[in-house]
Design a protein around this motif. Sequence first.
Motif, PDB file in Angstrom:
ATOM      1  N   GLU A  91      27.482 -81.027  69.275  1.00  0.00           N
ATOM      2  CA  GLU A  91      28.543 -80.555  70.153  1.00  0.00           C
ATOM      3  C   GLU A  91      28.892 -79.102  69.843  1.00  0.00           C
ATOM      4  O   GLU A  91      29.140 -78.294  70.752  1.00  0.00           O
ATOM      5  CB  GLU A  91      29.782 -81.438  70.002  1.00  0.00           C
ATOM      6  N   GLU A  92      28.899 -78.759  68.575  1.00  0.00           N
ATOM      7  CA  GLU A  92      29.267 -77.395  68.172  1.00  0.00           C
ATOM      8  C   GLU A  92      28.259 -76.359  68.662  1.00  0.00           C
ATOM      9  O   GLU A  92      28.633 -75.214  68.957  1.00  0.00           O
ATOM     10  CB  GLU A  92      29.381 -77.320  66.644  1.00  0.00           C
ATOM     11  N   ILE A  93      26.985 -76.738  68.751  1.00  0.00           N
ATOM     12  CA  ILE A  93      25.972 -75.746  69.152  1.00  0.00           C
ATOM     13  C   ILE A  93      25.781 -75.669  70.663  1.00  0.00           C
ATOM     14  O   ILE A  93      24.956 -74.887  71.138  1.00  0.00           O
ATOM     15  CB  ILE A  93      24.604 -76.019  68.485  1.00  0.00           C
ATOM     16  N   ALA A  94      26.553 -76.444  71.426  1.00  0.00           N
ATOM     17  CA  ALA A  94      26.374 -76.456  72.883  1.00  0.00           C
ATOM     18  C   ALA A  94      26.370 -75.054  73.496  1.00  0.00           C
ATOM     19  O   ALA A  94      25.525 -74.747  74.355  1.00  0.00           O
ATOM     20  CB  ALA A  94      27.442 -77.332  73.530  1.00  0.00           C
ATOM     21  N   PRO A  95      27.272 -74.139  73.098  1.00  0.00           N
ATOM     22  CA  PRO A  95      27.258 -72.798  73.707  1.00  0.00           C
ATOM     23  C   PRO A  95      25.989 -71.993  73.406  1.00  0.00           C
ATOM     24  O   PRO A  95      25.636 -71.089  74.168  1.00  0.00           O
ATOM     25  CB  PRO A  95      28.487 -72.117  73.092  1.00  0.00           C
ATOM     26  N   LEU A  96      25.302 -72.332  72.320  1.00  0.00           N
ATOM     27  CA  LEU A  96      24.118 -71.556  71.940  1.00  0.00           C
ATOM     28  C   LEU A  96      22.929 -71.791  72.864  1.00  0.00           C
ATOM     29  O   LEU A  96      21.984 -70.985  72.874  1.00  0.00           O
ATOM     30  CB  LEU A  96      23.711 -71.894  70.494  1.00  0.00           C
ATOM     31  N   TRP A  97      22.970 -72.866  73.638  1.00  0.00           N
ATOM     32  CA  TRP A  97      21.842 -73.125  74.543  1.00  0.00           C
ATOM     33  C   TRP A  97      21.726 -72.064  75.625  1.00  0.00           C
ATOM     34  O   TRP A  97      20.667 -71.925  76.243  1.00  0.00           O
ATOM     35  CB  TRP A  97      21.969 -74.524  75.137  1.00  0.00           C
ATOM     36  N   GLN A  98      22.767 -71.306  75.844  1.00  0.00           N
ATOM     37  CA  GLN A  98      22.672 -70.218  76.818  1.00  0.00           C
ATOM     38  C   GLN A  98      21.716 -69.123  76.338  1.00  0.00           C
ATOM     39  O   GLN A  98      21.235 -68.319  77.139  1.00  0.00           O
ATOM     40  CB  GLN A  98      24.059 -69.635  77.073  1.00  0.00           C
ATOM     41  N   ARG A  99      21.432 -69.093  75.039  1.00  0.00           N
ATOM     42  CA  ARG A  99      20.486 -68.113  74.506  1.00  0.00           C
ATOM     43  C   ARG A  99      19.035 -68.560  74.645  1.00  0.00           C
ATOM     44  O   ARG A  99      18.119 -67.741  74.501  1.00  0.00           O
ATOM     45  CB  ARG A  99      20.769 -67.859  73.014  1.00  0.00           C
ATOM     46  N   ALA A 100      18.815 -69.847  74.868  1.00  0.00           N
ATOM     47  CA  ALA A 100      17.446 -70.362  74.997  1.00  0.00           C
ATOM     48  C   ALA A 100      16.947 -70.157  76.416  1.00  0.00           C
ATOM     49  O   ALA A 100      17.731 -69.984  77.354  1.00  0.00           O
ATOM     50  CB  ALA A 100      17.426 -71.849  74.647  1.00  0.00           C
ATOM     51  N   ASP A 101      15.615 -70.201  76.573  1.00  0.00           N
ATOM     52  CA  ASP A 101      15.111 -70.035  77.936  1.00  0.00           C
ATOM     53  C   ASP A 101      15.376 -71.314  78.736  1.00  0.00           C
ATOM     54  O   ASP A 101      15.668 -72.381  78.179  1.00  0.00           O
ATOM     55  CB  ASP A 101      13.634 -69.637  77.949  1.00  0.00           C
ATOM     56  N   ALA A 102      15.289 -71.194  80.045  1.00  0.00           N
ATOM     57  CA  ALA A 102      15.730 -72.274  80.933  1.00  0.00           C
ATOM     58  C   ALA A 102      14.954 -73.564  80.699  1.00  0.00           C
ATOM     59  O   ALA A 102      15.535 -74.657  80.702  1.00  0.00           O
ATOM     60  CB  ALA A 102      15.600 -71.826  82.388  1.00  0.00           C
ATOM     61  N   ARG A 103      13.631 -73.466  80.490  1.00  0.00           N
ATOM     62  CA  ARG A 103      12.820 -74.680  80.320  1.00  0.00           C
ATOM     63  C   ARG A 103      13.251 -75.464  79.079  1.00  0.00           C
ATOM     64  O   ARG A 103      13.434 -76.685  79.118  1.00  0.00           O
ATOM     65  CB  ARG A 103      11.338 -74.336  80.217  1.00  0.00           C
ATOM     66  N   VAL A 104      13.412 -74.758  77.973  1.00  0.00           N
ATOM     67  CA  VAL A 104      13.815 -75.411  76.729  1.00  0.00           C
ATOM     68  C   VAL A 104      15.203 -76.025  76.874  1.00  0.00           C
ATOM     69  O   VAL A 104      15.441 -77.168  76.469  1.00  0.00           O
ATOM     70  CB  VAL A 104      13.785 -74.396  75.562  1.00  0.00           C
ATOM     71  N   ARG A 105      16.121 -75.285  77.472  1.00  0.00           N
ATOM     72  CA  ARG A 105      17.486 -75.779  77.651  1.00  0.00           C
ATOM     73  C   ARG A 105      17.510 -77.027  78.527  1.00  0.00           C
ATOM     74  O   ARG A 105      18.194 -78.015  78.220  1.00  0.00           O
ATOM     75  CB  ARG A 105      18.355 -74.678  78.259  1.00  0.00           C
ATOM     76  N   GLU A 106      16.775 -77.011  79.622  1.00  0.00           N
ATOM     77  CA  GLU A 106      16.765 -78.153  80.534  1.00  0.00           C
ATOM     78  C   GLU A 106      16.147 -79.384  79.883  1.00  0.00           C
ATOM     79  O   GLU A 106      16.616 -80.513  80.087  1.00  0.00           O
ATOM     80  CB  GLU A 106      16.015 -77.783  81.814  1.00  0.00           C
ATOM     81  N   CYS A 107      15.083 -79.182  79.087  1.00  0.00           N
ATOM     82  CA  CYS A 107      14.475 -80.300  78.366  1.00  0.00           C
ATOM     83  C   CYS A 107      15.483 -80.941  77.412  1.00  0.00           C
ATOM     84  O   CYS A 107      15.589 -82.168  77.314  1.00  0.00           O
ATOM     85  CB  CYS A 107      13.253 -79.836  77.578  1.00  0.00           C
ATOM     86  N   TRP A 108      16.242 -80.107  76.704  1.00  0.00           N
ATOM     87  CA  TRP A 108      17.225 -80.634  75.767  1.00  0.00           C
ATOM     88  C   TRP A 108      18.320 -81.416  76.493  1.00  0.00           C
ATOM     89  O   TRP A 108      18.679 -82.532  76.089  1.00  0.00           O
ATOM     90  CB  TRP A 108      17.838 -79.499  74.960  1.00  0.00           C
ATOM     91  N   LEU A 109      18.857 -80.865  77.569  1.00  0.00           N
ATOM     92  CA  LEU A 109      19.928 -81.525  78.301  1.00  0.00           C
ATOM     93  C   LEU A 109      19.456 -82.856  78.882  1.00  0.00           C
ATOM     94  O   LEU A 109      20.224 -83.819  78.970  1.00  0.00           O
ATOM     95  CB  LEU A 109      20.451 -80.613  79.412  1.00  0.00           C
ATOM     96  N   ARG A 110      18.198 -82.915  79.262  1.00  0.00           N
ATOM     97  CA  ARG A 110      17.633 -84.153  79.813  1.00  0.00           C
ATOM     98  C   ARG A 110      17.358 -85.184  78.726  1.00  0.00           C
ATOM     99  O   ARG A 110      17.578 -86.388  78.915  1.00  0.00           O
ATOM    100  CB  ARG A 110      16.327 -83.832  80.554  1.00  0.00           C
ATOM    101  N   ASP A 111      16.864 -84.730  77.558  1.00  0.00           N
ATOM    102  CA  ASP A 111      16.289 -85.643  76.575  1.00  0.00           C
ATOM    103  C   ASP A 111      17.175 -85.965  75.379  1.00  0.00           C
ATOM    104  O   ASP A 111      16.862 -86.869  74.612  1.00  0.00           O
ATOM    105  CB  ASP A 111      14.964 -85.073  76.049  1.00  0.00           C
ATOM    106  N   ARG A 112      18.268 -85.263  75.193  1.00  0.00           N
ATOM    107  CA  ARG A 112      19.060 -85.458  73.975  1.00  0.00           C
ATOM    108  C   ARG A 112      19.598 -86.874  73.855  1.00  0.00           C
ATOM    109  O   ARG A 112      19.875 -87.358  72.761  1.00  0.00           O
ATOM    110  CB  ARG A 112      20.208 -84.459  73.889  1.00  0.00           C
ATOM    111  N   GLN A 113      19.753 -87.567  75.008  1.00  0.00           N
ATOM    112  CA  GLN A 113      20.312 -88.918  74.974  1.00  0.00           C
ATOM    113  C   GLN A 113      19.409 -89.911  74.250  1.00  0.00           C
ATOM    114  O   GLN A 113      19.851 -91.009  73.887  1.00  0.00           O
ATOM    115  CB  GLN A 113      20.603 -89.404  76.396  1.00  0.00           C
ATOM    116  N   VAL A 114      18.143 -89.543  74.009  1.00  0.00           N
ATOM    117  CA  VAL A 114      17.264 -90.451  73.276  1.00  0.00           C
ATOM    118  C   VAL A 114      17.806 -90.705  71.873  1.00  0.00           C
ATOM    119  O   VAL A 114      17.553 -91.759  71.272  1.00  0.00           O
ATOM    120  CB  VAL A 114      15.823 -89.891  73.225  1.00  0.00           C
ATOM    121  N   LEU A 115      18.595 -89.773  71.348  1.00  0.00           N
ATOM    122  CA  LEU A 115      19.188 -89.956  70.024  1.00  0.00           C
ATOM    123  C   LEU A 115      20.282 -91.017  70.014  1.00  0.00           C
ATOM    124  O   LEU A 115      20.677 -91.496  68.945  1.00  0.00           O
ATOM    125  CB  LEU A 115      19.767 -88.623  69.521  1.00  0.00           C
ATOM    126  N   ASP A 116      20.769 -91.399  71.191  1.00  0.00           N
ATOM    127  CA  ASP A 116      21.849 -92.384  71.273  1.00  0.00           C
ATOM    128  C   ASP A 116      21.352 -93.793  71.551  1.00  0.00           C
ATOM    129  O   ASP A 116      22.147 -94.736  71.632  1.00  0.00           O
ATOM    130  CB  ASP A 116      22.845 -91.989  72.363  1.00  0.00           C
TER     131      ASP A 116
END
Length: 314
Positions: A269-294
């Motif tokens: 949660e704390e690093i959420a703002p840092l994703w704006q520094r990543a390129d769009a493909r990497v950011r979108e993959c993370w937003l789509r796939d992070r739920q696998v950890l739950d």
Amino acid sequence: MTAADLAVIDYLLQAPVAPTRITVFSEWTEAWKSLVPLWKFPVDRALAGGFAADRPAWAFAAGYQAALQRLLPAADPARIAAICITEKGGPHPARIQCRLKTDPETASRWRLDGTKAFVSGAGGAEILYVAASTGMTPQGRNILRMASVSADSAGVTVDPCPSLGMVPEMPHGQVRFEAVSLAHDALWPGDGYVGAIKPFRTLEDLHVTGAFLGWLLAVGRRFGWPAATKETMVSLMVAVRSLALAPPLDPHVHLALGGLLAQVRVFLEEIAPLWQRADARVRECWLRDRQVLDIADSPRQRRLDAARLHYGGA
């Protein structure tokens, strides 16, 4: 390399960050197989495999394979494996109906029949670790054994499952076993629940979390995330590594894992703002796939509750 050696952390902090773009599972398996011999411990393979991944799906795959290697250290680590537990009624041991019985035609062999409803890696795995029932105790408890089954055995059929939406590059499938003949040495010794199903859940949590942290460190290094953020990732990886090398059934491991995963959730949660520094493909993959950890949060909480009870509600 000793268990206390943190060479993998030094590697992750210095290795070039230029992940190879991989889009299909078969390509990932070749990359994974070239990485495995470089690291003695499965958890180090998970960390390095996540770091090398160009997307979360391959970090998940690295953690999953590493967990299976930790579960069965004697197996050939170069073979891609998949564990087969879940059936139509779910993953609970009492609901496993896949059957192992002495082959009526060849007493020196076993026969495996049944269907696993959902297997991660099915279709790409070379060896399947199958949980099956050999009967019931007088008290009505399912007697489970694990068997190693070559995926190309006669009677094994894999039907692909639709994508989950998250980590879509990772194959999943239903696996049917019809009169699959197995030698006695294909069966694992001991109780299948205590010896495999129960510890795997903890091992998967640890190794997949470690692989994702390895991937996040690579992302942070590529896109100039703050030094303090990367240092936090390193500290979390060291904690994951320590627990991954410990006996997975020990209550104190579950207690420590509960606290560690809570820290990881806060960190994400704390690093959420840092994703704006990543390129769009990497950011979108993370937003789509992070739920696998739950995934499997409920059984994870039950293990933590049991560990707390063991220590008097610690």
